[in-house]
Design a protein around this motif. Structure first.
Motif, PDB file in Angstrom:
ATOM      1  N   ARG A  71       0.827  -1.203   0.000  1.00 16.94           N
ATOM      2  CA  ARG A  71       0.000   0.000   0.000  1.00 16.94           C
ATOM      3  C   ARG A  71       0.868   1.263   0.000  1.00 16.94           C
ATOM      4  N   GLY A  75       0.857   3.947  -2.694  1.00 17.30           N
ATOM      5  CA  GLY A  75       0.579   5.292  -2.208  1.00 17.30           C
ATOM      6  C   GLY A  75       1.543   6.329  -2.762  1.00 17.30           C
ATOM      7  N   THR A  78       0.022   7.699  -5.853  1.00 21.85           N
ATOM      8  CA  THR A  78      -1.034   8.669  -5.578  1.00 21.85           C
ATOM      9  C   THR A  78      -0.458  10.011  -5.159  1.00 21.85           C
ATOM     10  N   PRO A 227      -4.905   3.574  -2.204  1.00 23.96           N
ATOM     11  CA  PRO A 227      -4.039   3.908  -1.073  1.00 23.96           C
ATOM     12  C   PRO A 227      -3.491   5.323  -1.164  1.00 23.96           C
ATOM     13  N   SER A 228      -3.434   5.984  -0.049  1.00 20.43           N
ATOM     14  CA  SER A 228      -2.854   7.315   0.072  1.00 20.43           C
ATOM     15  C   SER A 228      -2.114   7.381   1.394  1.00 20.43           C
ATOM     16  N   TRP A 229      -0.918   7.961   1.375  1.00 17.61           N
ATOM     17  CA  TRP A 229      -0.126   8.004   2.608  1.00 17.61           C
ATOM     18  C   TRP A 229      -0.880   8.702   3.733  1.00 17.61           C
TER      19      TRP A 229
END
Length: 281
Positions: A71, A75, A78, A227-229
């Motif tokens: 992820r 991420g 993204t 997913p995004s941090w």
């Protein structure tokens, strides 16, 4: 080729080399995420939820049993795509507005300066939140919000550069030879004013990554299961005492990426002598 040689010279300095290596690694993760990630980032495994880092999952799993390393790798795509796209739009729009305001002056310059000064008086996060409240959540909305939030600094920087350049002899000679306004702006003024703006854009990319992560933390950015941090850190707050790695690893990814961008930007500033050039404007 000269630009590539210059970047190679910057990357050969200790600070530039370390930061460039980190940035190349992050960019490769973003570009080749589907092939580099060991697992599918969206597949859940509830019996394996909150598993600590081990040989099978180097960074552990999250509350749904999804591989955290996979992820984080996805991420990166993204965060980088949002930040680079938003800052790219902001740089192009800001340079166009700033060049026109600095070249033409008059009422157009006063209007642009007034609007820019008004937006610059508010923090970027406040402008972004206001815009997202109007246009809605999602990746596209985040890009638009960040682009508008950072528009002011590129507009002002380009305007200052163009105002200093428009009185140069070569510009006056070009105008006297009958060149049109578009030719003067895009062929003579902007190419000579672009260097500080590009460096500022690179440094702003690090800030944009933090802003995207902040908005993602509030659930306003990329929506699940993308997913995004920032969103990963948000979900990790509820598990911080049970599975602290869920928030620590995405936070470390953000910190390392932003520090690398800032260090490489500082190396570029030193190599181009930007600070002395801006003092002369």
């Amino acid at each position: 080729m000269s630009a590539l040689r210059f970047l190679w010279g910057v990357a050969r300095t200790p600070r530039g080399a370390v930061s460039a290596a980190v940035l190349v690694l992050v960019i490769l993760c973003a570009l080749f995420a589907p092939w580099l990630a060991p697992y599918d980032y969206a597949i859940q495994n509830l019996p394996g939820a909150n598993t600590s880092p081990n040989a099978a999952h180097w960074m552990g799993t999250d509350e749904f049993g999804r591989d955290l390393m996979s992820r984080i790798i996805h991420g990166a795509r993204t965060s980088l795509s949002v930040a680079i796209t938003a800052i790219g739009i902001s740089v192009v729009a800001g340079m166009t507005l700033g060049a026109m305001a600095g070249y033409f002056g008059g009422i157009f310059d006063r209007v642009v300066t007034a609007v820019v000064d008004l937006t610059w008086s508010f923090p970027e996060i406040l402008i972004a939140l206001l815009l997202i409240a109007i246009i809605g959540t999602g990746t596209e909305s985040i890009i638009i919000a960040i682009a508008i939030a950072y528009l002011a600094q590129f507009t002002r920087l380009t305007r200052a550069q163009v105002m200093a350049l428009r009185s140069e002899t070569y510009v006056e000679a070009t105008v006297n030879l009958g060149a049109g306004h578009a030719h003067v702006i895009f062929r003579h003024l902007l190419p000579n004013a672009i260097t500080p703006v590009i460096v500022a854009g690179m440094l702003a990319t690090g800030d944009a990554i933090i802003l995207e992560a902040t908005l993602g933390f509030f659930g306003l950015g990329a929506q699940p299961p993308t997913p995004s941090w920032g969103a990963m850190m948000s979900s990790g707050t509820a598990q911080i005492f049970i599975a602290p790695w869920i928030i620590l690893f995405p936070g470390a990814a953000i910190a390392v990426t932003v520090i690398a961008i800032n260090l490489f930007g500082d190396a570029l500033i030193d190599a181009l002598d930007i600070r002395n050039r801006l003092r002369e404007v």
